[in-house]
Design an enzyme around this catalytic site. Structure first.
Site, mmCIF file in Angstrom:
data_model
loop_
_atom_site.group_PDB
_atom_site.id
_atom_site.type_symbol
_atom_site.label_atom_id
_atom_site.label_comp_id
_atom_site.label_asym_id
_atom_site.label_seq_id
_atom_site.Cartn_x
_atom_site.Cartn_y
_atom_site.Cartn_z
ATOM 1 N N ASP A 41 0.848 -1.180 0.000
ATOM 2 C CA ASP A 41 0.000 0.000 0.000
ATOM 3 C C ASP A 41 0.892 1.242 0.000
ATOM 4 O OD1 ASP A 41 -2.878 1.083 0.569
ATOM 5 O OD2 ASP A 41 -1.565 2.167 1.934
ATOM 6 N N ASN A 87 -2.527 13.059 -2.450
ATOM 7 C CA ASN A 87 -3.497 13.609 -3.391
ATOM 8 C C ASN A 87 -3.964 14.992 -2.958
ATOM 9 O OD1 ASN A 87 -3.566 11.590 -5.327
ATOM 10 N ND2 ASN A 87 -5.138 10.414 -4.262
ATOM 11 N N ASP A 130 -2.125 10.003 -9.889
ATOM 12 C CA ASP A 130 -2.185 8.986 -10.953
ATOM 13 C C ASP A 130 -0.795 8.720 -11.533
ATOM 14 O OD1 ASP A 130 -4.858 8.825 -10.573
ATOM 15 O OD2 ASP A 130 -5.415 10.073 -12.287
ATOM 16 N N GLU A 182 -4.877 2.572 -4.079
ATOM 17 C CA GLU A 182 -3.422 2.734 -4.010
ATOM 18 C C GLU A 182 -2.757 1.452 -3.529
ATOM 19 O OE1 GLU A 182 -5.114 4.347 -0.104
ATOM 20 O OE2 GLU A 182 -5.626 4.382 -2.206
#
Length: 540
Positions: A411, A419, A428, A455
């Site tokens: 992860d 973000n 992204d 993610e």
């Protein structure tokens, strides 16, 4: 013989001529029976204009009412503003559709429209409560993020032994405060707040045992934790408001469901009455038509004989070849090797040639579609569907061959904060870079790297011992750090890092893929608990 050199015979034209003969025959029958069937026609008109529309409209209302009940439950259980807005919009559309139906002409009671308006008002009230609840939940989750930050900041004071007592006590308070978020009853929430109040006061008293520099920092941490309990916009106040909102929304949803159920009962009663009227009219029509059956038998027999003659004529030219064409289509076989389809140069031969080209095109498109359905659209690696399928087959193969099997679940650390700081487009790009790094690091063809979630990534390592997989996991972690992607919002390190959980299946173990996946998830959770940017191996 070349089909293009044959004369073109239109099967459609032959069928049209045949049907024209049948149509002329039935026109003759209609002229003969017009006077005698006038009475039956009047009865059928009554059925078509009154009884049938009543049943159809009542059925439409019943379907819409069921959908309205379903959307009300979706609105009540909405977990996001988007889901809430979609459900509420659908409810409004259904109410408009019900109100626009012509069933009001057939409903005996005059207050159906008022009931619809009452349902719309109650749906509006429920929507307002759900909106408020989602806002409260979002603000509560913001407190959880803040409490996590307080936990990280308090651990910095634990470096000195003299501060450890206060830090441990403060960490317990944070844990108990976070637990308030999972309490689902208002009484239990109030009881928990009463039990935590003296503990909070005790932590404030422990501040006096700290040295002056640490005491100032600890006092600020205590003040922020105290806000979670006592501030008007604190976690405790938000949870109390949220639980109260849930209780009101439950009552409002139950009342709305009761209104919808009552409305459905009214429409069902109307449908029953309309069906009874339809049955009575149908019996009258049937009695009238029976009196004309004897006269119609002779002409009906003539029509059947003519139809049989036409069917016999078209059997070998059209129907038999259509059956062959259907069998070929269902079997997916080619058509060029069967001369029966091309015995006549007509529409059926054209269809056979078209299906030949179409089947080739569909086969190519299906191959391309299957390839796309197993690939993640953002990163270009395997997607969750491909991963689930590969994991199941890999576990089965490992047990059958008595070979080890390892799995890595990883992860991206603090990706939400990434973000929020750099934007979703940058997020992204980061996911693509990590996916490329994972795919490049796992060079064996039998290994699989897939995007497991937002993610999260997962790796399947056939014929690999768990200890070897742990070493590979560490290498993956270092490879991602080597990308040197900046992450200033990360409390772990100012670079993008990953946490990894490793689990393995040893030869002889009879475990399924769910157990292996669950073990890897537990290992990943422990890696996060240990401060992230690390890997943990758990043995099954």
């Amino acid at each position: 013989m070349n089909l293009l050199s044959k004369r073109y015979y239109s099967s459609a034209r032959l069928l049209f001529v045949s049907l024209l003969f049948i149509l002329l025959l039935f026109i003759l029958l209609s002229l003969l029976f017009y006077q005698r069937l006038q009475q039956a026609q009047n009865i059928v008109s009554t059925v078509a204009e009154q009884a049938v529309p009543s049943v159809l409209e009542a059925s439409k209302v019943d379907d819409q009412v069921k959908e309205l009940n379903l959307q009300s439950e979706l609105l009540r259980n909405a977990i996001s503003q988007a889901a809430r807005a979609q459900a509420y919009q659908k409810i409004g559309q259904i109410i408009i559709q019900i109100g626009s139906l012509d069933h009001q002409r057939y409903v005996q009671h005059q207050y159906q429209q008022q009931r619809l308006q009452l349902i719309a008002d109650e749906a509006f009230s429920l929507n307002s409560l759900i909106t408020e609840r989602l806002v409260l939940q979002q603000r509560s989750r913001q407190w959880l993020v803040k409490l996590d930050k307080l936990q990280a900041e308090s651990l910095m004071l634990a470096q000195k032994p003299a501060n450890q007592r206060w830090v441990l006590h403060y960490a317990g308070l944070l844990r108990d405060t976070t637990a308030l978020f999972s309490i689902d009853r208002l009484y239990n929430l109030r009881q928990a707040s009463k039990e935590l109040s003296p503990v909070l006061a005790e932590n404030q008293q422990l501040l006096t045992t700290l040295a002056a520099p640490e005491q100032a920092v600890a006092s600020e941490l205590f003040r922020q934790l105290d806000s979670a309990f006592n501030a008007d916009d604190g976690l405790l106040a938000l949870r109390q408001a949220e639980l109260g909102n849930i209780a009101r929304a439950t009552g409002k949803a139950n009342f709305l469901r009761s209104l919808v159920t009552d409305y459905a009962s009214e429409t069902e009663l109307n449908a029953y009455q309309s069906a009874a009227s339809l049955m009575e009219l149908s019996q009258q029509s049937s009695a009238a038509l029976i009196r004309h059956n004897q006269l119609g038998i002779l002409l009906a027999v003539m029509a059947i004989l003519l139809l049989l003659a036409i069917m016999y004529y078209t059997q070998k030219r059209v129907i038999q070849r259509l059956k062959i064409l259907n069998q070929k289509v269902q079997a997916g076989a080619g058509f060029d090797d069967d001369g029966r389809l091309f015995s006549s140069n007509d529409e059926i031969a054209d269809i056979a040639r078209s299906f030949t080209q179409y089947s080739k095109t569909v086969a190519a498109q299906q191959t391309a579609l299957e390839r796309q359905s197993l690939t993640d659209g953002l990163t270009g690696i395997a997607n969750r569907r491909h991963f689930d399928s590969q994991l199941q087959s890999s576990v089965a193969m490992a047990k059958r061959m008595k070979q080890p099997l390892a799995m890595i679940l990883l992860d991206v650390d603090h990706f939400k904060a990434y973000n929020d700081s750099y934007g979703h487009l940058a997020g992204d790009d980061t996911l693509k870079a990590i996916a490329d790094t994972l795919a490049a690091s796992l060079q064996r063809k039998i290994d699989l790297v897939a995007r497991y979630g937002g993610e999260e990534f997962a790796c399947i390592l056939p014929n690999t011992h768990p200890e070897q997989a742990h070493i590979m996991a560490e290498q993956l972690r270092l490879d991602v750090m080597a990308l040197e992607l900046p992450h200033q919002a990360s409390p772990t390190v100012n670079l993008v890092t990953i946490s990894l959980g490793v689990a393995g299946l040893l030869p002889g173990q009879d475990l399924n893929e769910k157990v292996l996946l669950n073990q890897a998830d537990k290992a990943l959770y422990q890696a996060k608990q240990q401060g992230r940017n690390c890997s943990v191996l758990l043995s099954i």
